[in-house]
Design a protein around this motif. Structure first.
Motif, PDB file in Angstrom:
ATOM      1  N   GLY A 107       0.805  -1.107   0.004  1.00 54.95           N
ATOM      2  CA  GLY A 107       0.171  -0.021  -0.006  1.00 54.95           C
ATOM      3  C   GLY A 107       1.075   1.294   0.145  1.00 54.95           C
ATOM      4  O   GLY A 107       2.134   1.113   0.362  1.00 54.95           O
ATOM      5  N   TRP A 108       0.162   2.396  -0.577  1.00 55.81           N
ATOM      6  CA  TRP A 108       0.733   3.515  -0.481  1.00 55.81           C
ATOM      7  C   TRP A 108       0.219   4.676   0.518  1.00 55.81           C
ATOM      8  O   TRP A 108      -0.964   4.823   0.495  1.00 55.81           O
ATOM      9  CB  TRP A 108       1.184   4.173  -1.942  1.00 55.81           C
ATOM     10  N   TYR A 109       1.080   5.376   1.055  1.00 55.88           N
ATOM     11  CA  TYR A 109       0.618   6.256   2.158  1.00 55.88           C
ATOM     12  C   TYR A 109       0.036   7.751   1.642  1.00 55.88           C
ATOM     13  O   TYR A 109       1.006   8.390   0.877  1.00 55.88           O
ATOM     14  CB  TYR A 109       1.693   6.687   3.196  1.00 55.88           C
ATOM     15  N   THR A 110      -1.321   8.014   1.441  1.00 58.44           N
ATOM     16  CA  THR A 110      -1.761   9.115   0.825  1.00 58.44           C
ATOM     17  C   THR A 110      -1.429  10.300   1.164  1.00 58.44           C
ATOM     18  O   THR A 110      -1.513  11.374   0.613  1.00 58.44           O
ATOM     19  CB  THR A 110      -3.160   8.847   0.698  1.00 58.44           C
ATOM     20  N   TYR A 111      -0.704  10.508   2.396  1.00 58.20           N
ATOM     21  CA  TYR A 111      -0.346  11.888   3.044  1.00 58.20           C
ATOM     22  C   TYR A 111       0.971  12.152   2.648  1.00 58.20           C
ATOM     23  O   TYR A 111       1.372  13.214   3.223  1.00 58.20           O
ATOM     24  CB  TYR A 111      -0.836  11.911   4.520  1.00 58.20           C
ATOM     25  N   ALA A 112       1.457  11.208   2.060  1.00 61.46           N
ATOM     26  CA  ALA A 112       3.139  11.579   1.515  1.00 61.46           C
ATOM     27  C   ALA A 112       2.725  11.865  -0.090  1.00 61.46           C
ATOM     28  O   ALA A 112       1.909  11.927  -0.623  1.00 61.46           O
ATOM     29  CB  ALA A 112       3.807  10.294   1.794  1.00 61.46           C
ATOM     30  N   PRO A 113       3.988  12.609  -0.632  1.00 58.62           N
ATOM     31  CA  PRO A 113       3.912  12.642  -1.884  1.00 58.62           C
ATOM     32  C   PRO A 113       3.667  11.385  -2.599  1.00 58.62           C
ATOM     33  O   PRO A 113       4.073  10.459  -2.344  1.00 58.62           O
ATOM     34  CB  PRO A 113       5.329  13.239  -2.197  1.00 58.62           C
ATOM     35  N   THR A 114       3.124  11.480  -3.972  1.00 56.56           N
ATOM     36  CA  THR A 114       2.990  10.451  -4.624  1.00 56.56           C
ATOM     37  C   THR A 114       4.333  10.111  -5.462  1.00 56.56           C
ATOM     38  O   THR A 114       5.092  11.043  -5.565  1.00 56.56           O
ATOM     39  CB  THR A 114       1.754  10.608  -5.854  1.00 56.56           C
ATOM     40  N   PRO A 115       4.479   8.958  -5.580  1.00 53.92           N
ATOM     41  CA  PRO A 115       5.948   8.542  -6.311  1.00 53.92           C
ATOM     42  C   PRO A 115       6.296   9.464  -7.469  1.00 53.92           C
ATOM     43  O   PRO A 115       5.450   9.326  -8.624  1.00 53.92           O
ATOM     44  CB  PRO A 115       5.749   7.036  -6.559  1.00 53.92           C
ATOM     45  N   GLY A 116       7.451  10.127  -7.535  1.00 58.54           N
ATOM     46  CA  GLY A 116       7.692  10.822  -8.725  1.00 58.54           C
ATOM     47  C   GLY A 116       7.501  12.352  -8.254  1.00 58.54           C
ATOM     48  O   GLY A 116       8.342  13.254  -8.821  1.00 58.54           O
TER      49      GLY A 116
END
Length: 216
Positions: A107-116
């Protein structure tokens, strides 16, 4: 966390993810994780070498990408491939985790920047769960120079190169600087690791992989 984040927000997110890392193991044990203290010995801890971070020149810089949700992750080195589910916050302000019943889900943490994007994007996964190996079971094998590809919803693929791998005692996690602001687009992969403390029903360390954008 990103260049747009404030110091207070970064501190808040650090506290949230520390709670997440503890929750990953608590859920795995409660719901039938891969290391049942009552029935089997956990695998021996594998030390992770601290790999020096190579110095990047200005010629190596890759332009940041605009915001776009990630959809999948591919790590050939450790044969890890998964779609990415968004991880937000629970009502009690703890961070959501991938389902422990499907430990191969990242999963990816939505309160961080998106990858890239500029800043440290964050992807989390289980080391094990439900009596199975997790998506990041082999994360400790990563080394400088390995590649991580993340496909994005806008059709682009952000390719990251590992710069260093750390095995961090959980008690020292906040001092590791995992979520510090970065000048360019970076990525953090996080899971549990080290010795399984049977009395605390928890792993004592975290495995943290650091990477920077090299292709978009």
């Amino acid at each position: 966390m990103s260049t747009r984040s404030t110091g207070s927000r970064r501190g808040f997110l650090i506290a949230l993810v520390v709670a997440l890392l503890a929750a990953l193991v608590v859920l795995a044990v409660t719901l039938g994780g891969g290391h049942d203290p009552g029935t089997a010995q956990p695998p021996p801890a594998q030390p992770v070498a601290v790999v020096p971070e190579p110095q990047a020149s200005s010629e190596d810089a890759v332009a940041a990408l605009p915001k776009s949700e990630p959809v999948s992750i591919d790590i050939p080195k450790i044969d890890a491939h998964s779609s990415l589910v968004p991880l937000g916050l629970n009502p009690d302000n703890t961070v959501e985790v991938p389902p422990v019943t499907t430990p191969l889900q990242a999963g990816w943490y939505t309160y961080a920047p998106t990858p890239g994007e500029v800043g440290p994007a964050v992807v989390l996964g289980h080391v094990d769960g439900n009596h199975q190996k997790g998506i990041f079971f082999r994360l400790k094998e990563m080394a400088a120079g390995d590649r991580v590809s993340i496909a994005r919803k806008d059709g682009t693929t952000a390719v990251f190169e590992v710069t260093k791998v750390h095995q961090v005692p959980k008690k020292d996690f906040e001092r590791e600087g995992v979520y510090d602001d970065t000048a360019g687009p970076e990525l953090r992969l996080i899971t549990c690791g080290g010795v399984f403390d049977r009395s605390a029903r928890n792993y004592v360390d975290n495995i943290v992989v650091y990477a920077r954008l090299v292709q978009a």
